[in-house]
Design an enzyme around this catalytic site. Structure first.
Site, short mmCIF file in Angstrom:
data_model
loop_
_atom_site.label_atom_id
_atom_site.label_comp_id
_atom_site.label_asym_id
_atom_site.label_seq_id
_atom_site.Cartn_x
_atom_site.Cartn_y
_atom_site.Cartn_z
N ARG A 76 79.43 -21.12 -40.25
CA ARG A 76 78.58 -21.10 -39.07
C ARG A 76 78.95 -19.95 -38.14
O ARG A 76 78.31 -19.77 -37.10
CB ARG A 76 78.82 -22.40 -38.34
N ARG A 129 63.78 -37.02 -35.10
CA ARG A 129 64.75 -37.33 -36.17
C ARG A 129 65.47 -38.65 -35.87
O ARG A 129 65.85 -38.92 -34.74
CB ARG A 129 65.79 -36.22 -36.30
N ARG A 153 72.18 -25.87 -28.49
CA ARG A 153 72.53 -25.62 -29.91
C ARG A 153 71.75 -24.43 -30.46
O ARG A 153 72.27 -23.66 -31.27
CB ARG A 153 72.25 -26.88 -30.73
N ARG A 186 70.54 -39.04 -32.80
CA ARG A 186 71.88 -38.47 -32.64
C ARG A 186 72.11 -38.06 -31.19
O ARG A 186 71.19 -37.58 -30.54
CB ARG A 186 72.02 -37.24 -33.55
N LYS A 193 68.16 -28.06 -43.23
CA LYS A 193 69.28 -27.77 -44.14
C LYS A 193 69.76 -29.04 -44.84
O LYS A 193 69.95 -29.07 -46.04
CB LYS A 193 70.47 -27.16 -43.37
#
Ligand code: AP5
Length: 214
Positions: free
Chosen positions: A88, A127, A171, A160, A13
């Site tokens: 969300r 990431r 998540r 992160r 996203k």
């Protein structure tokens, strides 16, 4: 144009929202980035949001809605925006819809980036994010020019806190329970488009441009 990016954590996203916002000359509004900036600056909002984010849960709607409504009232949002990570939950989507209806506006497109769960954990482990400017990279699919250094601002790149495998699993559960129902919500508003997010970044971007007719 007012656009919402939908998709699981790590579906791409943020990657696509930034490109789309640059292409259309409208702001990219990431609630995740706003919360992370508040955590970094030690604000009250950041302190409240951190515990929820570190546990892989959602920040309460009351905190999220206020900051988004304030953001879209700013001058640079008058020609549209790309939402990334908002709404969300169904209550967030309904609150956004009411706020826009009250000023005679509506969402033009909700873009669902479809990536199966099994691809997600691999993506998140690779990431790396710049805490200074929010740019994201991937060790394999979108590597920075110099290892560990942001191409844009030379900030250091880090994993992160919520990208550790056990938090990613949580998540994904939260996504399936609370966010995936938004696909049907926007389908019923006739503004949903869907892309295969397993293709490479450029291919996904070109598919989105085609679906949006821009
Ligand atoms: P947020 O920051 O919004 O995280 P998220 O939705 O979980 O999504 P991510 O940023 O992790 O992934 P992404 O889909 O943007 O993927 P990306 O482009 O980086 O939210 C974090 C937390 O904040 C939430 O858990 C919640 O606690 C809180 N929060 C935020 N908004 C909230 C709200 N509205 N209400 C309540 N709480 C809220 O890509 C991932 C990786 O894959 C990157 O490394 C990238 O380089 C790579 N990649 C991207 N596309 C491709 C591709 N096509 N092929 C290969 N690799 C790719």
């Amino acid at each position: 144009m007012k656009i919402i990016m939908l998709g699981a954590p790590g579906a791409g996203k943020g990657t696509q929202a930034k490109r789309l916002a640059d292409r259309l000359g409208i702001p990219h509004i990431s609630t995740g980035d706003i919360f992370r900036a508040n955590i970094k600056n030690g604000t009250d909002l950041g302190k409240k949001a951190k515990a929820f984010m570190d546990a892989g849960g959602l920040v309460p709607d009351s905190l999220t809605l206020e900051l988004v409504m304030d953001r879209i009232g700013q001058e640079d949002c008058k020609d549209g925006y790309v939402f990334d990570g908002f709404p969300r939950t169904i209550p967030q989507a309904e609150a956004l819809e009411s706020a826009l209806t009250a000023i005679g506006q509506k969402i033009d497109f909700a873009v669902d980036i479809d990536v199966p769960d099994e691809n997600i954990v691999n993506r998140m482990g690779g990431r790396r994010a710049c805490l200074q400017c929010g740019a994201t990279y991937h060790l394999v699919y979108a590597a920075p020019k110099k290892e560990g250094v942001c191409d844009r601002c030379e900030g250091s790149l880090t994993l992160r806190d919520d990208d550790k495998p056990e938090t990613v699993k949580k998540r994904l559960e939260v996504y399936h329970q609370q966010t995936q129902p938004l696909i049907d919500f926007y389908q019923s508003r006739d503004c949903l488009v869907r892309v295969d997010g397993t293709k490479d970044v450029e291919e996904v971007f070109l598919s989105i441009l085609e679906l949006l007719g821009v």
